[in-house]
Design a protein around this motif. Structure first.
Motif, short mmCIF file in Angstrom:
data_model
loop_
_atom_site.label_atom_id
_atom_site.label_comp_id
_atom_site.label_asym_id
_atom_site.label_seq_id
_atom_site.Cartn_x
_atom_site.Cartn_y
_atom_site.Cartn_z
N GLU A 206 11.44 0.44 -2.08
CA GLU A 206 10.41 -0.16 -2.93
C GLU A 206 9.09 -0.28 -2.15
O GLU A 206 8.02 -0.01 -2.70
N GLN A 207 9.18 -0.69 -0.88
CA GLN A 207 7.97 -0.77 -0.05
C GLN A 207 7.33 0.61 0.09
O GLN A 207 6.10 0.73 0.03
N LYS A 208 8.16 1.62 0.26
CA LYS A 208 7.65 2.99 0.40
C LYS A 208 6.87 3.39 -0.84
O LYS A 208 5.79 3.97 -0.75
N LYS A 209 7.40 3.05 -2.02
CA LYS A 209 6.73 3.38 -3.27
C LYS A 209 5.40 2.64 -3.38
O LYS A 209 4.39 3.21 -3.80
N ILE A 210 5.39 1.37 -3.00
CA ILE A 210 4.15 0.58 -3.08
C ILE A 210 3.07 1.20 -2.21
O ILE A 210 1.92 1.37 -2.64
N PHE A 211 3.42 1.57 -0.98
CA PHE A 211 2.42 2.16 -0.08
C PHE A 211 2.00 3.55 -0.55
O PHE A 211 0.84 3.94 -0.40
N SER A 212 2.92 4.28 -1.12
CA SER A 212 2.58 5.60 -1.65
C SER A 212 1.59 5.47 -2.81
O SER A 212 0.62 6.24 -2.89
N ASN B 46 -4.01 5.73 -4.92
CA ASN B 46 -5.14 5.03 -5.54
C ASN B 46 -6.39 5.11 -4.67
O ASN B 46 -7.49 5.36 -5.17
N ILE B 47 -6.23 4.89 -3.38
CA ILE B 47 -7.38 4.96 -2.47
C ILE B 47 -7.94 6.38 -2.44
O ILE B 47 -9.16 6.58 -2.47
N VAL C 79 -0.48 -7.38 4.71
CA VAL C 79 0.15 -6.87 5.92
C VAL C 79 1.43 -7.63 6.25
O VAL C 79 2.05 -7.40 7.29
N GLY C 80 1.83 -8.54 5.39
CA GLY C 80 3.07 -9.28 5.59
C GLY C 80 2.82 -10.73 5.97
O GLY C 80 1.73 -11.10 6.41
N TYR D 117 -3.76 2.59 8.27
CA TYR D 117 -2.73 1.55 8.28
C TYR D 117 -1.53 1.99 7.44
O TYR D 117 -0.37 1.83 7.86
N ILE D 118 -1.80 2.55 6.28
CA ILE D 118 -0.72 3.00 5.39
C ILE D 118 0.10 4.08 6.08
O ILE D 118 1.33 4.08 5.98
N SER D 119 -0.55 5.01 6.77
CA SER D 119 0.18 6.06 7.49
C SER D 119 1.13 5.45 8.52
O SER D 119 2.29 5.87 8.64
N ALA D 120 0.63 4.47 9.26
CA ALA D 120 1.47 3.82 10.27
C ALA D 120 2.65 3.10 9.62
O ALA D 120 3.79 3.18 10.10
N ARG D 121 2.38 2.40 8.52
CA ARG D 121 3.45 1.68 7.83
C ARG D 121 4.47 2.65 7.22
O ARG D 121 5.67 2.40 7.25
N GLU D 122 3.99 3.77 6.69
CA GLU D 122 4.91 4.76 6.11
C GLU D 122 5.83 5.34 7.18
O GLU D 122 7.01 5.60 6.91
#
Length: 146
Positions: free
Chosen positions: A36-42, A47-48, A85-86, A101-106
């Motif tokens: 689910e987190q992966k989908k949110i960041f994707s 969107n960006i 960011v949590g 940031y999204i790349s690092a989190r992914e």
């Protein structure tokens, strides 16, 4: 079948039912949360990227106030966004900073998914091994491999 074998079979079955199966259910649930987190960041990444591609600087949107009550909002400067960011913290990023940031989190999320997938496979292998031990104790013929 003698009582010693019956006791061993009962203990193996109890181990599978009380330890391994709940561990498996928990690991699958945790992996689903990470998906689910992966989908949110994707979704955030797309969107960006759409905002960048269309050179959007201001934005009209609907904001959920809670209980599915929405209000129209006008964002005069959409070049900076806040990202969760949590632990309840939000950080203001430019679009490029947010994408970094999204790349690092992914990457981190991908590693977590791999870890949970390995854990799930390990638990399934343990369950299969215990079931095989029960089969041998009961001297049942081996099941054909498919």
């Amino acid at each position: 079948m003698d009582t010693i074998k019956q006791e061993k079979v009962r203990r193996f079955e109890e181990f599978v039912d009380r330890r391994l199966k709940p561990d498996l259910v928990h690991a699958i649930a945790q992996r689903d949360k990470v998906f689910e987190q992966k989908k949110i960041f994707s979704d955030l990444r797309s969107n960006i990227e759409n905002l960048e591609k269309n050179s959007v600087t201001n934005l009209k949107t609907l904001v959920n106030l809670g209980s599915e009550v929405y209000m129209q909002a006008n964002v005069p400067d959409a070049t900076r966004i806040f990202v969760d960011v949590g632990l309840g913290f939000h950080v203001e990023f430019t679009w490029s900073e947010a994408l970094n940031y999204i790349s690092a989190r992914e990457e981190k999320i991908a590693r977590q998914i791999e870890e949970y997938t390995r854990l799930i496979a390990s638990i399934k292998a343990q369950i299969k091994m215990v079931c095989e031990g029960i089969r041998e104790l009961l001297q049942l013929p081996a099941e054909p491999a498919y």
